[in-house]
Structures are given as C-alpha cells and as structure tokens.
Design a protein around this motif. Structure first.
Motif, PDB file in Angstrom:
ATOM      1  N   LYS A   1      32.864   2.810  65.140  1.00  0.00           N
ATOM      2  CA  LYS A   1      32.246   1.487  65.183  1.00  0.00           C
ATOM      3  C   LYS A   1      30.742   1.645  64.957  1.00  0.00           C
ATOM      4  O   LYS A   1      30.047   2.270  65.756  1.00  0.00           O
TER       5      LYS A   1
ATOM      6  N   ASN B   1      27.177  -8.275  62.416  1.00  0.00           N
ATOM      7  CA  ASN B   1      28.320  -8.943  63.024  1.00  0.00           C
ATOM      8  C   ASN B   1      28.768  -8.277  64.323  1.00  0.00           C
ATOM      9  O   ASN B   1      29.852  -8.542  64.805  1.00  0.00           O
TER      10      ASN B   1
ATOM     11  N   THR C   1      30.814  -2.710  62.460  1.00  0.00           N
ATOM     12  CA  THR C   1      31.722  -2.529  61.342  1.00  0.00           C
ATOM     13  C   THR C   1      32.473  -1.229  61.578  1.00  0.00           C
ATOM     14  O   THR C   1      31.884  -0.230  61.992  1.00  0.00           O
TER      15      THR C   1
ATOM     16  N   TYR D   1      42.706  -1.755  59.551  1.00  0.00           N
ATOM     17  CA  TYR D   1      43.089  -3.155  59.738  1.00  0.00           C
ATOM     18  C   TYR D   1      43.718  -3.359  61.120  1.00  0.00           C
ATOM     19  O   TYR D   1      43.360  -4.292  61.856  1.00  0.00           O
TER      20      TYR D   1
ATOM     21  N   ALA E   1      41.103  -3.107  63.827  1.00  0.00           N
ATOM     22  CA  ALA E   1      40.302  -4.329  63.928  1.00  0.00           C
ATOM     23  C   ALA E   1      41.075  -5.420  64.671  1.00  0.00           C
ATOM     24  O   ALA E   1      40.504  -6.159  65.484  1.00  0.00           O
TER      25      ALA E   1
ATOM     26  N   ARG F   1      39.442  -8.841  66.178  1.00  0.00           N
ATOM     27  CA  ARG F   1      38.899  -9.468  64.974  1.00  0.00           C
ATOM     28  C   ARG F   1      39.988 -10.276  64.263  1.00  0.00           C
ATOM     29  O   ARG F   1      41.094  -9.797  64.093  1.00  0.00           O
ATOM     30  N   GLU F   2      39.664 -11.479  63.839  1.00  0.00           N
ATOM     31  CA  GLU F   2      40.614 -12.309  63.105  1.00  0.00           C
ATOM     32  C   GLU F   2      39.834 -13.473  62.486  1.00  0.00           C
ATOM     33  O   GLU F   2      39.113 -14.172  63.215  1.00  0.00           O
TER      34      GLU F   2
ATOM     35  N   ILE G   1      40.583 -10.698  59.306  1.00  0.00           N
ATOM     36  CA  ILE G   1      40.007  -9.363  59.084  1.00  0.00           C
ATOM     37  C   ILE G   1      39.716  -9.157  57.607  1.00  0.00           C
ATOM     38  O   ILE G   1      40.547  -9.464  56.750  1.00  0.00           O
ATOM     39  N   LYS G   2      38.525  -8.642  57.331  1.00  0.00           N
ATOM     40  CA  LYS G   2      38.119  -8.328  55.965  1.00  0.00           C
ATOM     41  C   LYS G   2      37.963  -6.819  55.820  1.00  0.00           C
ATOM     42  O   LYS G   2      37.214  -6.203  56.579  1.00  0.00           O
TER      43      LYS G   2
ATOM     44  N   SER H   1      43.303 -10.031  52.784  1.00  0.00           N
ATOM     45  CA  SER H   1      42.440  -9.332  53.755  1.00  0.00           C
ATOM     46  C   SER H   1      41.586  -8.259  53.077  1.00  0.00           C
ATOM     47  O   SER H   1      40.598  -7.800  53.659  1.00  0.00           O
TER      48      SER H   1
ATOM     49  N   GLU I   1      29.666  -8.480  55.279  1.00  0.00           N
ATOM     50  CA  GLU I   1      30.514  -9.428  55.995  1.00  0.00           C
ATOM     51  C   GLU I   1      31.894  -8.858  56.295  1.00  0.00           C
ATOM     52  O   GLU I   1      32.791  -9.583  56.715  1.00  0.00           O
TER      53      GLU I   1
ATOM     54  N   ASP J   1      34.818  -6.300  58.078  1.00  0.00           N
ATOM     55  CA  ASP J   1      35.133  -5.743  59.396  1.00  0.00           C
ATOM     56  C   ASP J   1      35.445  -4.258  59.326  1.00  0.00           C
ATOM     57  O   ASP J   1      35.192  -3.520  60.275  1.00  0.00           O
TER      58      ASP J   1
END
Length: 331
Positions: A130, A135, A138, A162, A165, A170-171, A173-174, A205, A219, A221
């Motif tokens: 992490k 944000n 990441t 994914y 995350a 996170r939701e 998720i990118k 995603s 932007e 995750d």
C-alpha cells in the motif's frame, strides 16, 4: 470466530529482537483475542516479557539459528533450525493462522512459497504494497517478489490485487497496468499480452495502461507490474519522500525566525502529513498467492511497524483473505 494465533519471527529485521518483542506486546494490548507464537531464542526473549500481563498470551518457540539479512534466499530450505523457517512451519502445520517477519525478503518469499505453499491455481506469489496516494493509498503488486514474469503472471497479479482491494473495502475498483505510456499500443510484447489478459478477466475494472506518476497521483486502486519494475518504483518513491522531508527541514532552518514560526503554525498539518506518509503506520505488506496469511514488515521496522504488521496479519485472518483469493482462482 475463535482467537487468532500469529507466529512472529523474533529474529527478523535490523533491530531484532527488541522491536519485535515490543511490537508483539503492543498488538496484544490492541487485540484481546490475539495469541502470539514468538519464535526465537528462549533466553533472549523471556526476560523481556516479565511484568506484562499480555505476556500470558505469548508462547515462545525456541529457535537457535538466525537467517541473516544478507543470506542467499534459497539456502533457507537447508536451514531448518532458523527462526524464519520455524515461523513458516507453524502456519504450514496449522499451529498458527498467520506469520509475520521483518527478515530477509527473499527468505520470507521462499518460506511462504515453499514451506507454506501456494494457493491452488496460482503459479507465482506477489508482494502487495500500500503506497500513500491522493486517494489514501494505491496497491502496487508485485513490489519485488518476481524479477522476471510472464503475461500470465501479470494477469494473476491483477486478479489478486483486485481481490485485495475488495478486501480493503474499495468499490468500485480500478486496476491499471504499469507501462511507459497510457496508449494501448505502448510497451513490450509482454505488457501488450498482459493488457489483453487483464481486459478479458477484469472487464470495466481494468482501466488500461498507467504510468509511474499514477502510483501516487492517479485515480487507480491497483497498479500491476513485474517485481523488478515494481521494486524500482517503490524505492524511487521512498527516496523522493526522504528527500522532500530533508529539504523541507533544511529550508525551514535557512528561513530563520520566520521559517520557524511558519513551521509552528503548520505543526498539526505537517504532523498529519508525516503520519500519512510513514511506512510504520501501514505495517506489513501481504505476500499474496500463499495458502496462509503472510505479512512482511520492512527490514528496518520499529516497534510500531511490527505492531501494525501483526495487525495486517490479524485482519487478513479475521476477514478470510486467503479463502477469498482461493475462490477467485477456483480453489
């Protein structure tokens, strides 16, 4: 759910065993259902437990040898009397639910993948870190476990990232793929093939290619990379953070009284910024793809970092991270 039992490699790290013992006691204060198997030399650890009520939830497992920070990782499998090997063995044999170590990174990887073992369907484990960003953080995966990878490995890293995350809440998720440009046609044959794999597996995603600057300012995750590139990026970010902190202190001193007054006015804001960028606050990095929870702390961890590495492992067990990854890979 019953209590969580974590095996801690007391000899791992530059400041062992002192910070490991202190971090263990801090974690036990925070989590009343936590038990710790402290793996190391009995005579070095026992005196440090006297006078602490939390010590009743610590069991020392004697290990006479230490796996050096500079040792070749593959040698761990021959050195079965080391605290690192014995720590991993507790998870393998079901005595512990998770392991934590600040020791030799390569050695921890070998212990994770070859002593504990991989999740069915996962060919390569990966380090998920992490990294502070605008944000909050990441996830960078892989941050150093695999110097050479195939496109299929990058696909699996993306799937594990994914799920991690999602585990963190996170939701939506990118997920992005680290590359030299954002355009789809950029990169090597490896990254182009991995791009197609990730697009097929993750659908909307997957946001496509991202660049190094997106690790802190993007932007996304999750950022997927090979371990070589990921580790270079991680170390560059760490170096930049240290440089900014050092230069800021220097400039405040040069500014005399005015600089000191300004620093005092901004003390709370600077303190919050420092805490958000402090690796000790994030604790350990998960080694994903392993059939047990493994939290790897930084080699120069202090007691707070060890406590938070234990917290990371504790949360991984409580929220069934390994089971969720297993389902993703058909286990």
């Amino acid at each position: 759910m019953p209590g969580v039992r974590i095996a801690l490699d007391s000899a791992g790290g530059d400041k062992a065993p002192k910070v490991n013992l202190e971090g263990a006691l801090m974690a036990l204060k925070e989590f009343p259902d936590l038990e710790i198997l402290l793996v190391g030399r009995q005579e070095e650890l026992s005196p440090g437990l006297k006078g602490y009520p939390e010590a009743s939830r610590i069991r020392i497992i004697d290990a006479r040898e230490v796996f050096p920070m500079s040792e070749k990782p593959s040698l761990l499998l021959r050195k079965k009397e080391t605290s690192l090997y014995i720590t991993a063995l507790q998870v393998k044999e079901g005595t512990a639910d998770a392991m934590v170590s600040a020791g030799n990174t390569g050695g921890v990887l070998v212990a994770s993948l070859f002593v504990i073992g991989r999740i069915k369907g996962v060919e390569r484990g990966a380090i998920a870190v992490k990294i502070p960003s605008k944000n909050g953080y990441t996830i960078l995966i892989d941050a150093g476990a695999n110097a050479e990878v195939r496109a299929e490995h990058l696909r699996d890293f993306g799937l594990m990232g994914y799920e991690y995350a999602r585990f963190l809440g996170r939701e939506p998720i990118k997920v992005g793929l680290l590359n030299v440009g954002e355009e789809e046609e950029k990169g090597t044959d490896l990254t182009k093939t991995a791009f197609n794999y990730l697009k097929s597996e993750l659908g909307d995603s997957f946001v496509g290619n991202v660049e190094g600057r997106d690790i802190n300012f993007g932007e996304v995750d999750v950022i997927v990379s090979g371990g070589f590139e990921g580790n270079v990026a991680l170390k560059a970010i760490e170096g930049a953070g240290k440089l900014i902190s050092q230069r800021l202190r220097e400039e405040i001193k040069k500014s005399g009284i005015a600089g000191l007054i300004g620093a005092l006015l901004l003390k709370k804001a600077l303190g919050r910024l420092r805490d958000s960028m402090n690796p000790s606050q994030y604790g350990g990095a998960f080694i994903l793809g392993v059939s047990g929870v493994v939290s790897k702390a930084h080699g120069n961890s202090d007691s707070l970092a060890i406590k938070n590495a234990i917290r990371v492992a504790y949360e991984g067990v409580k929220r069934e991270l390994v089971e969720k990854l297993g389902k993703r890979f058909g286990g």
